[in-house]
Design an enzyme around this catalytic site. Sequence first.
Site, PDB file in Angstrom:
ATOM      1  N   CYS A 184      67.581  16.594  17.569  1.00 26.94           N
ATOM      2  CA  CYS A 184      68.589  16.291  18.579  1.00 26.94           C
ATOM      3  C   CYS A 184      68.211  15.030  19.355  1.00 26.94           C
ATOM      4  O   CYS A 184      67.163  14.972  19.996  1.00 26.94           O
ATOM      5  CB  CYS A 184      68.738  17.516  19.488  1.00 26.94           C
ATOM      6  SG  CYS A 184      69.068  17.225  21.206  1.00 26.94           S
TER       7      CYS A 184
ATOM      8  N   CYS B  66      67.608  15.172  23.092  1.00 20.93           N
ATOM      9  CA  CYS B  66      66.365  15.899  23.389  1.00 20.93           C
ATOM     10  C   CYS B  66      65.162  14.954  23.365  1.00 20.93           C
ATOM     11  O   CYS B  66      64.192  15.145  24.090  1.00 20.93           O
ATOM     12  CB  CYS B  66      66.129  17.018  22.383  1.00 20.93           C
ATOM     13  SG  CYS B  66      67.412  18.273  22.384  1.00 20.93           S
TER      14      CYS B  66
END
Lengths: 320, 105
Positions: free
Chosen positions: B30, B33
């Site tokens: 991600c 992230c």
Amino acid sequence: MPETKNLIIIGSGPAGYTAGIYASRAQLKPILFTGEEPGGQLTWTTEVENYPGFPEGVQGPKLMQEFRKQAEKFGTEIIDAKVDKVDFRVRPFKVWSADKEYQSRAIIIATGASANWIGLPNETRLKGHGVSSCATCDGFFFKDKDVVVVGGGDVALEDANFLTKVTKSVKIIHRRDCLRGSEFLQKRARENKKISFVWNSEVVDVLGEKKVSGVRVKNNQTNEESDIACDGMFVAIGHHPNTEIFKGQIELEDKAGYIVVHDDTRTTVEGVFAAGDVADFKYRQAVTAAGMGCEAAIDVEKWLENYEKVIAKEADKKNC
Amino acid sequence: MPQELTLTDQNFKDEIKQGITLVDFWAPWCGPCQQQGPIIEELAKEVENAKVGKLNVDNNQITAQEFGVMSIPTLIIFKDGNPIETLVGVHQKEDLKKKIQDIAK
């Protein structure tokens, strides 16, 4: 008094980092503020298939890490913070980040664009509970579930295709009866058995108490409303330029707020340049943004050669 | 200097049962992230009245499911084992410090 820099670059997508690479190689010792989304839109994608030089494709976040490394290698000073305020009415220009003031002779704005939301109260309420704008981040949570993708452009088609790898089904809800996305992506979506289309329809509400249980759509031809059961809604309805902090400082176009540029990368304030999606509503590609970042850095270099003359000319004007 | 905790389905309950703990639910694939990660690492070094941990949702799906995580990054601040505040998306260090201070009061 803070030290006056030659160049501050605001933004860290392909445009910002490329400007950093060229400006640092030209010994301008630029500082670059990454903003809240270091690496920009490409960090939200997985495979980038159309960036030249990568015939096998490249991961978006990985590509942006490489851009950053290359900018750092030649001496771009990178600050992981967002710019809160600017003042382009004084020379040198002023920029504030985390309550600290910076000064610079020239500025390159490369703040890019961010994803749009539909703007429904229940969409906001259920963000993170089934409503998402990042298919590559959140698709994982919808294994064997039914989801909808809202939109009809390249991003919507890419997202839908990506989501079919984990979900049971994907419905693409689009307000027209045809797609805007590229031919290649359209074909891939049409041939994917897990993808179906809901045409001429707009999402008017998101249903669900604690998490998404469905969406209410309105057919914009018949005005009929109906509910579609689903566990997730992915929104891919375009982008808006990140120009909020520049309002009243430089000219922005009326409709969507893109920065108005003339003579390649010049804004309406001499010494302030713009590059990438923040000023380009036509091409909006990683490679064109990188190209424009390069142009802006070269334009800055040339402009700085005459900086003293510009200052003298402005002082003359004030005196008479 | 305190480092962020690595939380798993196995150690989660034990680690968060006392005091304030901020947990970053994340995964390696991600992009956002990757932006949140370094902020969390710095936060762990700078806050004294709370623990800071990261939980990889890919390897620890039971805990992620238990707290209804459906989007990453999600940050949840726990007090004595109970979730007090859930934040979805990337958050800056100063905002997180303030949230922790408010809960510590």
